[in-house]
Design an enzyme around this catalytic site. Structure first.
Site, PDB file in Angstrom:
ATOM      1  N   ASN A 297       0.855  -1.194   0.000  1.00  0.00           N
ATOM      2  CA  ASN A 297       0.000   0.000   0.000  1.00  0.00           C
ATOM      3  C   ASN A 297       0.893   1.247   0.000  1.00  0.00           C
ATOM      4  OD1 ASN A 297      -1.844   2.104   1.827  1.00  0.00           O
ATOM      5  ND2 ASN A 297      -3.013   0.859   0.396  1.00  0.00           N
TER       6      ASN A 297
ATOM      7  N   ARG B 144      -0.650   4.956   1.133  1.00  0.00           N
ATOM      8  CA  ARG B 144      -1.702   5.285   0.166  1.00  0.00           C
ATOM      9  C   ARG B 144      -3.030   5.507   0.888  1.00  0.00           C
ATOM     10  NH1 ARG B 144      -5.837   3.745  -3.436  1.00  0.00           N
ATOM     11  NH2 ARG B 144      -5.565   4.692  -5.490  1.00  0.00           N
ATOM     12  N   CYS B 145      -3.336   4.640   1.848  1.00  0.00           N
ATOM     13  CA  CYS B 145      -4.586   4.795   2.603  1.00  0.00           C
ATOM     14  C   CYS B 145      -4.640   6.134   3.337  1.00  0.00           C
ATOM     15  CB  CYS B 145      -4.721   3.684   3.647  1.00  0.00           C
ATOM     16  SG  CYS B 145      -5.030   2.052   2.979  1.00  0.00           S
ATOM     17  N   MET B 146      -3.479   6.611   3.793  1.00  0.00           N
ATOM     18  CA  MET B 146      -3.435   7.819   4.622  1.00  0.00           C
ATOM     19  C   MET B 146      -3.417   9.105   3.803  1.00  0.00           C
ATOM     20  SD  MET B 146      -0.924   6.979   7.809  1.00  0.00           S
ATOM     21  CE  MET B 146       0.570   6.961   6.815  1.00  0.00           C
TER      22      MET B 146
END
Length: 405
Positions: free
Chosen positions: A350, A395-397
């Site tokens: 990620n 990426r999530c953050m």
């Protein structure tokens, strides 16, 4: 720069949206971890230090960092008449249904948080019963409730800004989230894209009031013509149908949407935990997805509807077909099964590309990072002992707002 421009996963990143973890993490308890989608409780001071290091790494590479809490504060500062409407909607969406408690909570927030930034952070943090100073003599609920009871639940997942709304080309999808606890997070996106001068003219391709779930971790901009969306635990096929129709009816250059049918499990929570683009011809990938894959190609039928065609093949062959070039898939953990499972748990695939071949990664995924560097990818490593407890990577953050080109 006003508006949004994200037509790639790897073009040089110029502007990004983050949320610095706040007191909402202090309202996680062992009893509420399951419903709030956490496996453990991060230690807030260290999580904030790590997040600040993430933001600093982005700024050091020329990226403008804006914060969700700041944008929402600017909306309320610039539109004083919106504050009351926002508060009433927030209380309603928090599940407060009785007139008595709606008034108590409205008065508490309105009177104790005159500063809009403090108010926004408090809505994210949640409200404990003991804060409300209600008349306990006349209320059974106050007399029998535990002192730790949250009247308004916190939003601890907010530092994963990828999910609640997603930039698609020059537009945005304001998502309907899969879980009750996360669906409330999108209220900030609703107000920002309605009132903020930089974002109020951005076309909206999906509404948080739609029936079907979709989350930003399932949305990848492969290029200006092709969008990839995961059919996952958290994104329903009906939502992708609706998103496709809305995009094709707009003036977006996107003419093809690829719906990837991925396994319905925690390890494959979103498409971006399965594969992520890191260079013009390279992707990180979860080793568990390397078998035959079902993908549906969605295009316009030219009459306001959509055409859907099933495509079968390997992930590699499908990506090569739509990108028009050979691609290299780099497995998380370098193919070592135990390393892959361990590092996938901590979001080894990620990654956030800030330019072709330059990615932000968690330093703890040292096996995967070494493999990436051997393949010529520059890894900007950030500390992650506490941030990773939320099960989301760089990426999530992050939600890119503007990429070059």
């Amino acid at each position: 720069m006003a508006g949004v421009n994200v037509k790639s996963e790897i073009a040089p990143l110029k502007k990004v949206l983050l949320h610095r973890p706040g007191n909402e993490l202090l309202n996680l308890t062992p009893n509420t971890l399951g419903e709030l989608l956490f496996d453990d409780i991060p230690f807030l001071p260290v999580a904030q230090e790590e997040h600040d290091a993430f933001a600093a790494a982005l700024r050091d590479h020329g990226v403008e960092v804006v914060y969700l809490e700041d944008l929402m504060t600017e909306v309320l500062d610039d539109n004083p008449d919106v504050r009351e409407q926002f508060l009433k909607q927030f209380i309603e969406e928090a599940g407060i249904r009785t007139d008595r408690y709606q008034k108590i909570i409205f008065d508490y927030l309105n009177d104790n948080y005159p500063n809009n930034r403090d108010l926004v952070l408090k809505t994210m943090e949640g409200i404990n019963l003991t804060e409300l100073h209600t008349d306990k003599q006349n209320s059974l609920v106050d007399l029998v409730s535990e002192a730790s009871k949250m009247v308004v639940a916190p939003m601890p997942n907010l530092y994963f800004t990828r999910d609640n709304f997603a930039m698609i080309g020059n537009g945005v999808s304001i998502n309907r989230m899969y879980s009750v606890t996360r669906n409330r997070e999108t209220i900030y996106g609703e107000y920002i894209f309605k009132h903020h001068p930089d974002f109020k003219d951005v076309p909206q391709y999906y509404s948080r009031y739609n029936t079907f779930h979709i989350e930003g971790g399932d949305i990848l901009n492969l290029n200006e013509h092709v969008l990839a969306v995961g059919i996952s635990q958290r994104t329903e096929p009906d939502a992708i149908d609706q998103l496709a129709k809305n995009i094709f009816e707009s003036d977006s250059p996107i003419d093809t949407i690829l719906a990837f049918n991925i396994p319905n499990s925690r390890a494959f929570m979103h498409l971006d935990t399965v594969f992520t683009q890191i260079d013009v011809d390279k992707f990180t990938v979860h080793p568990g997805i390397l078998g035959p894959l079902t993908v549906f190609e969605i295009t316009s039928d030219g009459q306001g509807g959509i055409k859907v065609q099933e495509k079968t093949g390997t992930l590699e062959s499908i990506l090569e077909g739509y990108l028009g070039r050979p691609v290299e898939l780099i497995p998380c953990g370098g193919g070592d099964r135990i390393a892959a499972e361990r590092e996938q748990w901590n979001d080894g695939s990620n990654t956030l590309a800030i330019a072709p071949g330059v990615v932000v990664v968690y330093e703890r995924n040292d096996v995967t990072n070494k493999v990436l560097e051997e393949r010529g990818v520059e890894c900007i490593q950030i500390p992650s002992a506490e941030l990773s407890r939320g099960r989301g990577g760089p990426r999530c953050m992050s939600m890119p707002i503007w990429r070059e080109g």
